[in-house]
Design a protein around this motif. Sequence first.
Motif, PDB file in Angstrom:
ATOM      1  N   ASP A  84       0.819  -1.215   0.000  1.00 25.23           N
ATOM      2  CA  ASP A  84       0.000   0.000   0.000  1.00 25.23           C
ATOM      3  C   ASP A  84       0.852   1.265   0.000  1.00 25.23           C
ATOM      4  O   ASP A  84       0.462   2.282  -0.584  1.00 25.23           O
ATOM      5  CB  ASP A  84      -0.934   0.020   1.218  1.00 25.23           C
ATOM      6  N   TRP A  86       3.642   1.644  -1.503  1.00 27.92           N
ATOM      7  CA  TRP A  86       4.086   1.841  -2.889  1.00 27.92           C
ATOM      8  C   TRP A  86       2.995   2.555  -3.687  1.00 27.92           C
ATOM      9  O   TRP A  86       3.285   3.495  -4.441  1.00 27.92           O
ATOM     10  CB  TRP A  86       4.414   0.494  -3.530  1.00 27.92           C
ATOM     11  N   LEU A  87       1.739   2.149  -3.512  1.00 27.13           N
ATOM     12  CA  LEU A  87       0.641   2.793  -4.231  1.00 27.13           C
ATOM     13  C   LEU A  87       0.513   4.259  -3.832  1.00 27.13           C
ATOM     14  O   LEU A  87       0.305   5.135  -4.682  1.00 27.13           O
ATOM     15  CB  LEU A  87      -0.669   2.060  -3.944  1.00 27.13           C
ATOM     16  N   SER A  88       0.640   4.550  -2.531  1.00 20.78           N
ATOM     17  CA  SER A  88       0.488   5.933  -2.077  1.00 20.78           C
ATOM     18  C   SER A  88       1.634   6.807  -2.577  1.00 20.78           C
ATOM     19  O   SER A  88       1.446   8.002  -2.836  1.00 20.78           O
ATOM     20  CB  SER A  88       0.409   5.985  -0.546  1.00 20.78           C
ATOM     21  N   ARG A  89       2.822   6.241  -2.736  1.00 18.13           N
ATOM     22  CA  ARG A  89       3.959   7.003  -3.264  1.00 18.13           C
ATOM     23  C   ARG A  89       3.856   7.168  -4.774  1.00 18.13           C
ATOM     24  O   ARG A  89       4.314   8.175  -5.327  1.00 18.13           O
ATOM     25  CB  ARG A  89       5.279   6.305  -2.906  1.00 18.13           C
ATOM     26  N   ARG A  90       3.302   6.195  -5.438  1.00 15.61           N
ATOM     27  CA  ARG A  90       3.241   6.235  -6.900  1.00 15.61           C
ATOM     28  C   ARG A  90       2.249   7.279  -7.408  1.00 15.61           C
ATOM     29  O   ARG A  90       2.492   7.944  -8.412  1.00 15.61           O
ATOM     30  CB  ARG A  90       2.865   4.854  -7.439  1.00 15.61           C
ATOM     31  N   ARG A  91       1.127   7.429  -6.731  1.00 18.01           N
ATOM     32  CA  ARG A  91       0.062   8.302  -7.232  1.00 18.01           C
ATOM     33  C   ARG A  91       0.538   9.726  -7.517  1.00 18.01           C
ATOM     34  O   ARG A  91       0.264  10.254  -8.595  1.00 18.01           O
ATOM     35  CB  ARG A  91      -1.111   8.319  -6.242  1.00 18.01           C
ATOM     36  N   PRO A  92       1.227  10.404  -6.586  1.00 17.16           N
ATOM     37  CA  PRO A  92       1.598  11.799  -6.871  1.00 17.16           C
ATOM     38  C   PRO A  92       2.727  11.950  -7.890  1.00 17.16           C
ATOM     39  O   PRO A  92       2.871  13.019  -8.476  1.00 17.16           O
ATOM     40  CB  PRO A  92       2.017  12.348  -5.503  1.00 17.16           C
ATOM     41  N   ALA A  94       3.354   9.680 -10.576  1.00 18.11           N
ATOM     42  CA  ALA A  94       3.054   9.102 -11.900  1.00 18.11           C
ATOM     43  C   ALA A  94       2.775  10.161 -12.963  1.00 18.11           C
ATOM     44  O   ALA A  94       3.246  10.028 -14.105  1.00 18.11           O
ATOM     45  CB  ALA A  94       1.887   8.125 -11.783  1.00 18.11           C
ATOM     46  N   PRO A  95       2.027  11.239 -12.657  1.00 18.01           N
ATOM     47  CA  PRO A  95       1.726  12.220 -13.709  1.00 18.01           C
ATOM     48  C   PRO A  95       2.954  12.898 -14.307  1.00 18.01           C
ATOM     49  O   PRO A  95       2.906  13.356 -15.456  1.00 18.01           O
ATOM     50  CB  PRO A  95       0.827  13.242 -12.993  1.00 18.01           C
ATOM     51  N   THR A 229      -2.215  19.747  -3.624  1.00 18.28           N
ATOM     52  CA  THR A 229      -2.815  18.653  -2.859  1.00 18.28           C
ATOM     53  C   THR A 229      -2.212  18.461  -1.473  1.00 18.28           C
ATOM     54  O   THR A 229      -2.767  17.712  -0.666  1.00 18.28           O
ATOM     55  CB  THR A 229      -2.665  17.328  -3.625  1.00 18.28           C
TER      56      THR A 229
END
Length: 437
Positions: A84, A86-92, A94-95, A229
């Motif tokens: 989890d 990794w997902l929280s770090r990836r979101r901001p 990735a763009p 954000t």
Amino acid sequence: MECSRFNIAKFGWVAQRDVLRALDEMPATALASPGMGIPFLVVQDFAAAQHVLVTDEAAYSKPGIVRNTIIQGLGHNLFTAQSDEWLSRRRPVAPVFAAAAMDDLASIMAATIAEQLSAWQPGTFDMQAEVTDMTMRIACRAFLGVDSHTDPLGQAIQREFATLLDWLATHLSNPALPPAWVPTPNNRAMKRAKANLREAVAQLIEQRRSSGMSAGDVLGRLLEAQETTGSPNDDSIIDECIGFIFAGHETTASTLTWALYELARDSATQERLATEGKTLDLGSETLHDDAASMTVTDAVVEETLRLYPSGVSIVRTAKRTTQIGSHKVRRGTMVMIALQRIQRQPDVWEQPDVFDPERPLPPTEAGLRDSFLAFGLGPRRCLGARFARTEMRLALATICANWKLSYDQPLPPVAEVAPALRVAGELRLTTEPRWSG
């Protein structure tokens, strides 16, 4: 899945001298139990790799010894995060690597490449050192908006990073070395370099805020996301930028080195790439798409990635007892996915050990995705793959459009992992201007 016994001690001995030879001598699928008692499984089959990285991905994690070594050297970032987190770090982040951001980043790459090449002179020199310097300069400009040649903070980043890379290469290949908390001279040097590197990036963040300047580089986009954000915070931005420089500099330099070596031995392909490169407008507002449309250059990049993946393996640890095919994988088993062997499968590629950018791709049912893992596979596939491909296309097209390359050494280079797949020592290529008058 059939398994055979594997002499890991012999593999390590051979790999220290020539890692590609060591992989070539490995059984098709191998099972080993090192003296330390940890079961070690080597798979060189795409179906097994897909099972580990995609189908049963939740059953595996990055090995603690590898993950901890990278954290000690580079800090905690997207590449070391698990589950989890990794997902929280990836979101901001990735763009900043999305297609919409690529034209700005491609312009930074192109300008840096042109400046770097403007200093070249005809003669013979170490091409690996040159492209390593070039990719560091591109990484500093594209990720942080600072020049590693002319700006004191950029110069500090390049200097400290060299120390960290040496430490990582040594400790990843020799896990029995004292951990970072032991005050050996090398560990103390690594800690100083890490602290200085983080301080340099922190100063860049403060400079950017005080100037009020927005930019199309990665740091600027992360700071804009933070302002909008509230995340990522400054420590996370520093961690991610350091991680991006590591991945975007070292691995790209590896691929460019091997590509230029192969082109120096293949004058016909080099000529075709040069002709294509002359059509590239480095000032174009659609530079990313323009670079992607260069079919010869793209084929050279992909064939180099196939033949010389910068990371020769992906390693995972089974978090619970599971299966790969008919083979039971016990909890704690280390699984090494041998990319270099998978991408040289003789039943997929004709003459798999030969550099041939004109080779036909395999059919869809056993196609490129089924034998190509240079950027990984599944949810943790490399986030910067688009960035890396764009940089490599622009660099190869620009170099070959302006310079003829040749390799005159009596023996081919030897490969080593340091920590990407590198030429051991120097790669001495001879250059001469391609167009006269």
